[in-house]
Motif scaffolding. Sequence first.
Motif, PDB file in Angstrom:
ATOM      1  N   LYS A 261       0.851  -1.191   0.000  1.00  0.00           N
ATOM      2  CA  LYS A 261       0.000   0.000   0.000  1.00  0.00           C
ATOM      3  C   LYS A 261       0.889   1.244   0.000  1.00  0.00           C
TER       4      LYS A 261
ATOM      5  N   PHE B  24      -1.163   6.985   0.348  1.00  0.00           N
ATOM      6  CA  PHE B  24      -2.519   6.588  -0.017  1.00  0.00           C
ATOM      7  C   PHE B  24      -3.591   7.191   0.896  1.00  0.00           C
TER       8      PHE B  24
ATOM      9  N   MET C  16      -6.644   9.466  -0.353  1.00  0.00           N
ATOM     10  CA  MET C  16      -7.946   8.797  -0.453  1.00  0.00           C
ATOM     11  C   MET C  16      -8.995   9.537   0.368  1.00  0.00           C
TER      12      MET C  16
ATOM     13  N   THR D 162       2.224  -2.945  -8.783  1.00  0.00           N
ATOM     14  CA  THR D 162       1.019  -2.125  -8.917  1.00  0.00           C
ATOM     15  C   THR D 162       1.373  -0.701  -9.338  1.00  0.00           C
TER      16      THR D 162
ATOM     17  N   ARG E  11       2.152  -0.827 -12.882  1.00  0.00           N
ATOM     18  CA  ARG E  11       0.910  -0.908 -13.668  1.00  0.00           C
ATOM     19  C   ARG E  11       0.314   0.486 -13.861  1.00  0.00           C
TER      20      ARG E  11
ATOM     21  N   GLU F 268      -0.516   2.010 -17.495  1.00  0.00           N
ATOM     22  CA  GLU F 268      -1.864   2.326 -17.976  1.00  0.00           C
ATOM     23  C   GLU F 268      -2.062   3.833 -18.143  1.00  0.00           C
TER      24      GLU F 268
ATOM     25  N   LEU G 125     -14.496   1.014  -0.111  1.00  0.00           N
ATOM     26  CA  LEU G 125     -13.920   1.621  -1.319  1.00  0.00           C
ATOM     27  C   LEU G 125     -12.430   1.889  -1.128  1.00  0.00           C
ATOM     28  N   SER G 126     -12.073   2.347   0.055  1.00  0.00           N
ATOM     29  CA  SER G 126     -10.680   2.684   0.323  1.00  0.00           C
ATOM     30  C   SER G 126      -9.803   1.442   0.178  1.00  0.00           C
TER      31      SER G 126
ATOM     32  N   PHE H 262      -9.573   0.679  -3.517  1.00  0.00           N
ATOM     33  CA  PHE H 262      -8.697   1.631  -4.223  1.00  0.00           C
ATOM     34  C   PHE H 262      -7.223   1.314  -3.908  1.00  0.00           C
ATOM     35  N   ALA H 263      -6.959   0.963  -2.655  1.00  0.00           N
ATOM     36  CA  ALA H 263      -5.574   0.663  -2.269  1.00  0.00           C
ATOM     37  C   ALA H 263      -5.079  -0.581  -2.997  1.00  0.00           C
ATOM     38  N   ARG H 264      -5.910  -1.594  -3.002  1.00  0.00           N
ATOM     39  CA  ARG H 264      -5.460  -2.862  -3.590  1.00  0.00           C
ATOM     40  C   ARG H 264      -5.218  -2.754  -5.086  1.00  0.00           C
ATOM     41  N   THR H 265      -6.005  -1.952  -5.758  1.00  0.00           N
ATOM     42  CA  THR H 265      -5.884  -1.863  -7.212  1.00  0.00           C
ATOM     43  C   THR H 265      -4.914  -0.766  -7.662  1.00  0.00           C
ATOM     44  N   GLY H 266      -4.396   0.003  -6.728  1.00  0.00           N
ATOM     45  CA  GLY H 266      -3.480   1.084  -7.131  1.00  0.00           C
ATOM     46  C   GLY H 266      -4.197   2.250  -7.791  1.00  0.00           C
TER      47      GLY H 266
ATOM     48  N   VAL I 254      -4.952   5.175  -6.702  1.00  0.00           N
ATOM     49  CA  VAL I 254      -4.584   6.544  -6.331  1.00  0.00           C
ATOM     50  C   VAL I 254      -3.139   6.793  -6.739  1.00  0.00           C
TER      51      VAL I 254
ATOM     52  N   MET J   1      -7.753   0.797 -13.363  1.00  0.00           N
ATOM     53  CA  MET J   1      -7.579   0.376 -11.977  1.00  0.00           C
ATOM     54  C   MET J   1      -8.734   0.880 -11.114  1.00  0.00           C
TER      55      MET J   1
END
Lengths: 712, 163
Positions: free
Chosen positions: A9, A13, A17, A603, A606, A610, B87-88, B91-95, B97, B141
């Motif tokens: 992470k 973040f 977020m 990640t 990635r 993208e 959601l947080s 969002f973290a897991r998929t990158g 942000v 993502m």
Amino acid sequence: MEGISRPIKRFDFDDKMSGTALYCADVTLDGMLYAKTLRSVKARAAILSITVPPLPEGYWIVDANDIPGKNVVPIVSEDQPFFAKGAVKYIGEPILLVVGPDKQTVVDLLERIRVAYEEVRPVLSIAEAEQVRENFIFGDTPYFFAYEYAKGDLSEAAGRAVRVFEDEFETGYQEQAYLETQGIIAVYENGRVTVSGAMQCPYYIRDALIQALGWPEERVRVVQLPTGGGFGGKEEYPSLPAVHAALAAVKTGRPVQLVFDRQEDILCTTKRHPAVIRLRSHVDGNNRIIGREIDIAIDAGAYAGLSGVVLQRMMFAANGVYDVPHLKVRGKAYATNNVVSGAMRGFGGPQAAFAVEMHMENIARALRLDSFAFRQRHFLHTGDTSSTGGLFLHDIKLDEIAAEIDRISGYRNKRTVPRPKGKGKIRGIGCAFFFHGCGFTGSGEESLIKTRVRLRKCPGNTVHIFVSNTEIGQGVLTTLRKIVAQALDVPVETVKQTYPDTDDCPNSGPTVASRTIMIVGKVLLDAALDMKKRWHEKEFEIVRAYEYPGNLRWDNARFQGNAYPEYSWGANVVEVDMDPATCEVTVTGVWAVYDIGTPIDKTIVRGQIEGGIAQGLAYACMEVLTSENGMLRQTNLADYTLPTSLDFPRIEYRLIENPFSDGPFGARGVGELTLIGAAPALALAVQQAVGRGVTRLPVTPESILEMMDRDD
Amino acid sequence: MIDITFGLNGETITITTHPLRRLLDVLRDDLRLTGTKEGCGEGECGACAVLLDGRLVNSCLVPAIHLEGRSVMTIEGYRKTERFSVLSEAFARTGSVQCGFCTPGMVMAAEALLRDNPHPTEEEVREGLSGNLCRCTGYSMIVEAILLAAREGEGLWSMPSDR
Ligand code: FES
Ligand code: FES
């Protein structure tokens, strides 16, 4: 893949977020004033007079007269003033600031300032600049920079050639369109000025402040705030608003915030260079390209800025990933009265890759050869020399990249399937190969930047990283920690790093040129290994500098040798549908293969892939930005259309395993590479769909219609 | 100047402001709620997106006078909810942000989408995010994050909402 590639992470973040990260415009300080910039509305003019309305109490004007030091931006050529004085050279050039406590009053005052101009005939394009014989914008030439270099013996090759192929390509502007506009806050306190805000390069700003204020470096401090994207647009440009805000803070004694609105940001900040690239290739009786001449012209705009460096990169990339023994490459960066062109992700690479990939395809087609195989036959290999004669020391895996891109995309098969005739959409598919030099040109990392990093071990076994590299979304606050933690074999949470502050971060160089991981990350890794040897000590620091590898060489006067410390490589395939009725192009498939060495966090990589591809595709077919009479015609996000979630499909990509022995844990650069290949791949797909040569970026329904009307 | 009473993140507040003042300025400048961002000021980017009576709006286009009697949810309120946590995590897991400037607006768009449609398809997610620009990620993502959140937060969005 290595353990280091496992995603974690991001450290930035949670703040981002939850909306608690404070970007420049989110900051309010006690007594803070707002500043707005009065800008030139003329492309080229003398300023005869400036009439300012009476200022209410607490409102100020800040202009060139408030500059105690030099009114010149310190960059390659010192030709650009911080504030225009006596003359303006482009629309959007800053003339003065209005500063005061109420935003609306500041804007109202700005609108009431009258500037009397005497217009001078402007130079508005590369074509016009080529004709200029007097009244030069810069010195006594129509260009800022003219370079050339050669490899082998072109005339000998030309003599042996049996066929010659020529093409000319043209590319347009691109706007970085970071979602957060430029923003700076300056505070003057105890004889020191502190500038914070959106930026990529704190030390560029520091140097600009020193030059403008004429102060010693101890009186100047630069701190990065969370930054809403950069893409090159916050490389050299923020030096202007930073100096402006600092001058205002010094003059008023109050904190000053200078945040651009979107129109202003598009109108007056740097863009990707428009380019005209001509290629001429000499082919022998075995269908082998033995010689090539390349001529490049770029529109630098009104000031030299970084155009010389961009031009060099374009010239070094212009022959693509191919081994052509005899080369002659020339380039000029022309002075015009357009907005100043500058750094944008790829830095000359996207224009070069577009031109050479189209050209390779066109040659193969004319020779009735399979263009994929034709390009493969010309691929560079380890042990070959680059266009500047630098030996490629490390494994080049273009053959694997080609095999993999074909495997995942089915390119060669799809390419040969006949196009459906009659009604309905027409399909096209294109493939591009490309590379990107990581880091500064030649030995610049050592000779120009003098990259240094500092690591501190603190009691309690935490380690603090001090570097000047900025977090602009690319993940630097996470990836550098991972490198240090892995080297020390400590949990990554025990490694600390904050947004850079010139008070405690040594100059580890700007956050540009895909250099942070490969160059700064490597120096940090070495520092961490030094630290590990002394780990039993409670508290100490390690400072390390970058050392230019002994097996590289570079002659900057003749452009000979290893133009970059190392390269990353890639291939893209793009598939499109073209509607013959409307000429609309829809991207239906995108595939990518990269050799970036070891990914430091899959990640984050990635995200670079993208995001970079989306910018590249949009550069190729959406982002139209044109200048008319020196004025950009698209000055908001309604006219300058960025891709939305609906525009491009998912991307399928693979990474080739090829750790780079001189990179941290085998990593090379990634940030820019990913933007470079999308445009040629898309253009080649459109070319197949339309059945006519694409010669210009961006391709739009209008340009396709023009192509269809052309009979070639 | 007029008085306007409206709900903000679950509380009722009254402000005195110009009727045409943008909701975005009310939030950011007057109330110091800076999680909502300004990316364009012209309704093009979605960085300023908030929920107005549960619907996604660009706060740079909403004049204060439209707020009377209505309820506004911003990231500052939303981040306290369980849905935000889901959601947080996604969002973290998929990158999802990177620079983060689009993120609060994206999150509000995700909430608006999921409360309308707790089990969206990929196309529906892409449609739902189409008013929010992100220059960094290329969107896939974020799309994945929302699909993931819809799965992981099973039930959270199908319950009657807390508006
Ligand atoms: S700031 Fe409101 S849509 Fe961009
Ligand atoms: S993360 Fe930067 S704009 Fe979306």
